[in-house]
Design an enzyme around this catalytic site. Structure first.
Site, PDB file in Angstrom:
ATOM      1  CG  HIS A  14      58.792  43.117  69.030  1.00  0.00           C
ATOM      2  ND1 HIS A  14      59.342  42.488  67.317  1.00  0.00           N
ATOM      3  CD2 HIS A  14      57.998  43.757  68.322  1.00  0.00           C
ATOM      4  CE1 HIS A  14      59.026  43.483  66.301  1.00  0.00           C
ATOM      5  NE2 HIS A  14      58.427  44.947  68.093  1.00  0.00           N
ATOM      6  CG  HIS A 194      61.660  46.628  64.741  1.00  0.00           C
ATOM      7  ND1 HIS A 194      62.239  46.823  65.938  1.00  0.00           N
ATOM      8  CD2 HIS A 194      60.434  47.055  65.357  1.00  0.00           C
ATOM      9  CE1 HIS A 194      61.039  47.043  66.639  1.00  0.00           C
ATOM     10  NE2 HIS A 194      59.829  46.819  66.518  1.00  0.00           N
ATOM     11  CD  GLU A 197      56.582  47.030  61.556  1.00  0.00           C
ATOM     12  OE1 GLU A 197      58.304  47.829  61.343  1.00  0.00           O
ATOM     13  OE2 GLU A 197      55.908  46.658  61.729  1.00  0.00           O
ATOM     14  CG  ASP A 275      54.628  45.189  66.494  1.00  0.00           C
ATOM     15  OD1 ASP A 275      55.563  45.978  67.360  1.00  0.00           O
ATOM     16  OD2 ASP A 275      54.488  45.696  65.319  1.00  0.00           O
ATOM     17  CG  ASP A 276      52.921  48.628  68.712  1.00  0.00           C
ATOM     18  OD1 ASP A 276      53.348  49.276  69.321  1.00  0.00           O
ATOM     19  OD2 ASP A 276      52.787  48.303  67.638  1.00  0.00           O
TER      20      ASP A 276
END
Ligand code: ADE
Ligand code: ZN
Length: 334
Positions: A14, A194, A197, A275-276
């Site tokens: 992810h 997703h 979340e 993720d980021d």
């Protein structure tokens, strides 16, 4: 344990490639491409990374992505992440990209995918890292827009293993995209989304029942539904959990309040991901270290999470076995 975390080979499942844009590269590309961004130093950028929820992050993340114009920009972005993979002992990565973030600004689909795939091919040869690409639809856009993007992707089917769904979750449930995911499945793509979340468990149920996902991205809200927990355990649907992201976007108040250990103990098929990472203070090892330090993870927990990362990946059984053997080899020396 921290040494073990660093030395274990891992898969990342992810990871948004646009979320790996480090401030230094953002400034460099803004200058190179004459794009106006409201920052002139790394410190300015870091000061802006003070998020209150998912949307507050997405606004800044899409603004950041506006500096990506040319094929070589997408190459640099991807290559820098792959060097981080090497540092973090990520031997296999399944990367999300958001073509609509770019095509909506007039950047051709081809430019995006060519830059990314060239870097992935070089990483296979030069760094020994294997990878897959997952194209995400932006759920704040219409299903009609997503059909257009899917049609563009079909030509590059050999480079894209799956289709996902990201961006603003609340108010954009999986049911909004039922038909376009049906077409994606018919075209042979694997499906992820997703879900859970920020939004409630009904989003996870819709992702399973309507989109027919093979993995749930995030999924931490599952904790609020006993029946859904039982279903996910029974079907062993993997959850790609992203601890740093959840803290930075205020899904949980603190690492100590994160539920990943609880999910793992319940028997859910949980993995750890970044993720980021350029926006959320750290790459994969830092995510592992943060939960290890705050949630009393045992060596068995860490090893389980790492093994899950390979078992939940889209790599073939033969390569999976090779990677799991590499994990065993490292464990022999600990
Ligand atoms: N796009 C990039 N990161 C995301 C996240 N954590 N949730 C939804 N969309 C995203
Ligand atoms: Zn994500």
């Amino acid at each position: 344990m921290i040494d073990l975390i660093k030395k274990l080979p891992k898969a990342e499942l992810h990871l948004h490639i646009e979320g790996t844009l480090e401030p230094e590269l953002m400034l460099e590309l803004a200058q190179r491409n004459s794009i106006d961004i409201p920052y002139s130093t790394v410190e300015d950028i870091e000061k802006a990374y003070n998020f209150t929820d998912l949307q507050s992050f997405l606004d800044i993340y899409y603004e950041g992505a506006s500096v990506l114009i040319k094929e070589e920009d997408f190459y640099s972005l991807t290559w820098e992440y792959l060097l981080k993979c090497k540092e973090n002992n990520i031997v296999h990565t399944e990367i999300f990209f958001d073509p609509q973030t770019h095509t909506q600004r007039g950047i051709p689909f081809y430019t995006v995918i060519k830059g990314i795939t060239e870097a992935l091919n070089d990483a296979k040869d030069e760094l020994g890292i294997t990878s897959q690409l997952i194209m995400c639809f932006l759920r704040h856009l219409s299903q009609e827009e997503c059909f257009k993007t899917l049609n563009e992707a079909i030509e590059f089917k050999h480079d894209i293993i799956g289709i996902g769904l990201d961006s603003s979750e609340i108010g954009n449930p999986p049911s909004k995209f039922k038909e376009v995911f049906k077409k994606a499945r018919e075209e042979g793509f694997k499906i992820v989304a997703h879900a859970g979340e920020e939004a409630d468990c009904s989003y996870i149920v819709e992702a399973l029942d309507l989109l027919k996902v093979e993995r749930i991205d995030h999924g931490v809200q599952v904790i609020n539904s006993k029946s859904l927990i039982e279903r996910l355990i029974k079907e062993q649907i993997p959850l790609t959990v992203c601890p740093n992201s959840n803290i930075e976007l205020k899904v949980f108040e603190s690492y100590k309040k994160h539920n990943i250990k609880e999910l793992l103990d319940l028997g859910l098929n949980v993995t750890v991901n970044s993720d980021d990472p350029a926006y959320f203070k750290g790459y994969l090892n830092q995510n592992f270290i943060n939960i290890y330090k705050n949630l009393n993870l045992s060596k068995e927990d860490i090893v389980k999470l790492v093994r899950n990362s390979f078992n939940a990946s889209f790599i073939d059984e033969e390569l999976k076995k090779i990677y799991l053997e590499k994990v065993d080899k490292i464990l022999e020396s600990f």
